[in-house]
Design an enzyme around this catalytic site. Structure first.
Site, PDB file in Angstrom:
ATOM      1  N   ASN A   1      -1.881   0.224   7.139  1.00  0.00           N
ATOM      2  CA  ASN A   1      -1.359  -1.062   7.594  1.00  0.00           C
ATOM      3  C   ASN A   1      -0.455  -1.735   6.562  1.00  0.00           C
ATOM      4  O   ASN A   1      -0.295  -2.941   6.556  1.00  0.00           O
ATOM      5  CB  ASN A   1      -2.488  -1.986   8.054  1.00  0.00           C
ATOM      6  CG  ASN A   1      -3.484  -2.304   6.968  1.00  0.00           C
ATOM      7  OD1 ASN A   1      -3.318  -1.930   5.808  1.00  0.00           O
ATOM      8  ND2 ASN A   1      -4.543  -3.008   7.333  1.00  0.00           N
TER       9      ASN A   1
ATOM     10  N   ARG B   1      -1.339 -14.441   4.067  1.00  0.00           N
ATOM     11  CA  ARG B   1      -2.107 -13.846   5.175  1.00  0.00           C
ATOM     12  C   ARG B   1      -1.337 -13.949   6.500  1.00  0.00           C
ATOM     13  O   ARG B   1      -1.342 -13.028   7.300  1.00  0.00           O
ATOM     14  CB  ARG B   1      -3.471 -14.515   5.305  1.00  0.00           C
ATOM     15  CG  ARG B   1      -4.391 -14.342   4.123  1.00  0.00           C
ATOM     16  CD  ARG B   1      -4.975 -12.988   3.986  1.00  0.00           C
ATOM     17  NE  ARG B   1      -5.898 -12.699   5.091  1.00  0.00           N
ATOM     18  CZ  ARG B   1      -6.555 -11.562   5.209  1.00  0.00           C
ATOM     19  NH1 ARG B   1      -6.404 -10.614   4.321  1.00  0.00           N
ATOM     20  NH2 ARG B   1      -7.361 -11.359   6.224  1.00  0.00           N
TER      21      ARG B   1
ATOM     22  N   HIS C   1      -1.735  -5.402   1.694  1.00  0.00           N
ATOM     23  CA  HIS C   1      -2.976  -6.159   1.543  1.00  0.00           C
ATOM     24  C   HIS C   1      -2.609  -7.534   1.023  1.00  0.00           C
ATOM     25  O   HIS C   1      -1.735  -7.676   0.168  1.00  0.00           O
ATOM     26  CB  HIS C   1      -3.898  -5.471   0.523  1.00  0.00           C
ATOM     27  CG  HIS C   1      -4.993  -6.369   0.031  1.00  0.00           C
ATOM     28  ND1 HIS C   1      -6.167  -6.553   0.716  1.00  0.00           N
ATOM     29  CD2 HIS C   1      -5.061  -7.176  -1.069  1.00  0.00           C
ATOM     30  CE1 HIS C   1      -6.920  -7.415   0.058  1.00  0.00           C
ATOM     31  NE2 HIS C   1      -6.280  -7.806  -1.022  1.00  0.00           N
TER      32      HIS C   1
ATOM     33  N   TYR D   1     -12.132  -3.071  -3.350  1.00  0.00           N
ATOM     34  CA  TYR D   1     -12.713  -3.016  -2.009  1.00  0.00           C
ATOM     35  C   TYR D   1     -14.234  -2.925  -2.047  1.00  0.00           C
ATOM     36  O   TYR D   1     -14.850  -2.293  -1.192  1.00  0.00           O
ATOM     37  CB  TYR D   1     -12.135  -1.824  -1.233  1.00  0.00           C
ATOM     38  CG  TYR D   1     -10.698  -2.020  -0.826  1.00  0.00           C
ATOM     39  CD1 TYR D   1     -10.353  -2.958   0.148  1.00  0.00           C
ATOM     40  CD2 TYR D   1      -9.683  -1.270  -1.399  1.00  0.00           C
ATOM     41  CE1 TYR D   1      -9.031  -3.144   0.531  1.00  0.00           C
ATOM     42  CE2 TYR D   1      -8.363  -1.438  -1.014  1.00  0.00           C
ATOM     43  CZ  TYR D   1      -8.045  -2.370  -0.053  1.00  0.00           C
ATOM     44  OH  TYR D   1      -6.736  -2.545   0.327  1.00  0.00           O
TER      45      TYR D   1
ATOM     46  N   ARG E   1       2.983  -6.407   9.454  1.00  0.00           N
ATOM     47  CA  ARG E   1       2.304  -5.355  10.215  1.00  0.00           C
ATOM     48  C   ARG E   1       2.807  -5.283  11.654  1.00  0.00           C
ATOM     49  O   ARG E   1       2.939  -4.198  12.212  1.00  0.00           O
ATOM     50  CB  ARG E   1       0.799  -5.584  10.175  1.00  0.00           C
ATOM     51  CG  ARG E   1       0.216  -5.347   8.795  1.00  0.00           C
ATOM     52  CD  ARG E   1      -1.261  -5.654   8.768  1.00  0.00           C
ATOM     53  NE  ARG E   1      -1.841  -5.407   7.459  1.00  0.00           N
ATOM     54  CZ  ARG E   1      -2.850  -6.101   6.966  1.00  0.00           C
ATOM     55  NH1 ARG E   1      -3.404  -7.074   7.666  1.00  0.00           N
ATOM     56  NH2 ARG E   1      -3.327  -5.817   5.765  1.00  0.00           N
TER      57      ARG E   1
ATOM     58  N   GLU F   1      -9.189 -10.687  -7.377  1.00  0.00           N
ATOM     59  CA  GLU F   1      -8.232  -9.591  -7.285  1.00  0.00           C
ATOM     60  C   GLU F   1      -7.117  -9.711  -8.327  1.00  0.00           C
ATOM     61  O   GLU F   1      -6.707  -8.710  -8.923  1.00  0.00           O
ATOM     62  CB  GLU F   1      -7.650  -9.528  -5.874  1.00  0.00           C
ATOM     63  CG  GLU F   1      -8.679  -9.130  -4.838  1.00  0.00           C
ATOM     64  CD  GLU F   1      -8.179  -9.241  -3.410  1.00  0.00           C
ATOM     65  OE1 GLU F   1      -6.973  -9.500  -3.204  1.00  0.00           O
ATOM     66  OE2 GLU F   1      -9.002  -9.063  -2.494  1.00  0.00           O
TER      67      GLU F   1
ATOM     68  N   PHE G   1     -15.532   3.963   6.991  1.00  0.00           N
ATOM     69  CA  PHE G   1     -14.135   4.253   6.673  1.00  0.00           C
ATOM     70  C   PHE G   1     -13.831   4.264   5.180  1.00  0.00           C
ATOM     71  O   PHE G   1     -12.732   4.644   4.766  1.00  0.00           O
ATOM     72  CB  PHE G   1     -13.199   3.260   7.372  1.00  0.00           C
ATOM     73  CG  PHE G   1     -13.373   1.826   6.931  1.00  0.00           C
ATOM     74  CD1 PHE G   1     -12.764   1.362   5.770  1.00  0.00           C
ATOM     75  CD2 PHE G   1     -14.132   0.945   7.679  1.00  0.00           C
ATOM     76  CE1 PHE G   1     -12.913   0.040   5.363  1.00  0.00           C
ATOM     77  CE2 PHE G   1     -14.284  -0.377   7.289  1.00  0.00           C
ATOM     78  CZ  PHE G   1     -13.670  -0.829   6.127  1.00  0.00           C
TER      79      PHE G   1
ATOM     80  N   THR H   1      -5.148  -7.512  10.496  1.00  0.00           N
ATOM     81  CA  THR H   1      -5.522  -6.263   9.829  1.00  0.00           C
ATOM     82  C   THR H   1      -5.315  -5.066  10.752  1.00  0.00           C
ATOM     83  O   THR H   1      -4.887  -4.003  10.314  1.00  0.00           O
ATOM     84  CB  THR H   1      -7.002  -6.320   9.372  1.00  0.00           C
ATOM     85  OG1 THR H   1      -7.136  -7.417   8.476  1.00  0.00           O
ATOM     86  CG2 THR H   1      -7.419  -5.042   8.673  1.00  0.00           C
TER      87      THR H   1
ATOM     88  N   LYS I   1       0.830  -1.199   0.000  1.00  0.00           N
ATOM     89  CA  LYS I   1       0.000   0.000   0.000  1.00  0.00           C
ATOM     90  C   LYS I   1       0.875   1.264   0.000  1.00  0.00           C
ATOM     91  O   LYS I   1       2.090   1.188   0.221  1.00  0.00           O
ATOM     92  CB  LYS I   1      -0.921  -0.024   1.211  1.00  0.00           C
ATOM     93  CG  LYS I   1      -1.950  -1.153   1.162  1.00  0.00           C
ATOM     94  CD  LYS I   1      -2.824  -1.117   2.398  1.00  0.00           C
ATOM     95  CE  LYS I   1      -3.887  -2.194   2.380  1.00  0.00           C
ATOM     96  NZ  LYS I   1      -4.733  -2.127   3.589  1.00  0.00           N
TER      97      LYS I   1
END
Length: 160
Positions: A124, A87, A127, A51, A104, A138, A59, A93, A11
């Site tokens: 964060n 993941r 993704h 998203y 993270r 995706e 948000f 998250t 990100k």
């Protein structure tokens, strides 16, 4: 155990903080093979599609602004149980809850509560697709099928 493909996005905050090498290295040292990589300034339309499940969330407007403000690195990986592996490497998250040793947990430090109080996005860093269906959707959003090709790593020849 299945060989899968998954999408990872570095990100804007990960790009801006110069964490690209560390983030990418974690996936590759975990045995995931690089299939495609692109630095891109995503359009609002692409982020809206990516998203889509969050459109009704409070948000969402800050998430959209955050994701189109600066470049993103889109990465396609392949490997045994690639989706769950990615993941695990990413971590929770909520950066404050992410375990040490995850991306993270090691590099993100904002809490969702603080971000919400400040009307800011939760920065964060990265993704990773949530499940196989999300990964497929995706990957099709970020890459053309012909663009995804194994690099041919020597340490992953055992999975083919």
């Amino acid at each position: 155990m299945a060989v899968e493909r998954t999408l990872v996005l570095v990100k804007p905050d990960g790009v801006q903080r110069g964490l690209i090498p560390d983030i990418l290295e974690r996936f590759q040292t975990a045995g995931l093979e690089l299939l495609g990589l692109e630095l891109t300034y995503p359009s609002e339309d692409r982020i809206a599609q990516h998203y889509e499940e969050h459109h009704d969330e409070d948000f969402y407007p800050t998430l959209l602004d955050y994701m189109v403000d600066q470049p993103v690195i889109a990465v396609a990986y392949e490997g045994v149980e690639a989706v769950s592996t990615a993941r695990k490497l990413v971590g929770d998250t909520e950066p404050h809850n992410a375990a040490p040793g995850t991306i993270r947990g090691d590099h993100a430090h904002i809490t969702t509560q603080h971000a919400n109080n400040e009307a800011k996005p939760v920065k964060n860093l990265v993704h990773a697709a949530e499940d196989r269906d999300a990964a497929e959707r995706e990957l099709n959003l970020w890459f053309d099928e012909g663009d995804l090709r194994p690099v041919g790593r020597l340490d992953t020849t055992h999975i083919r």
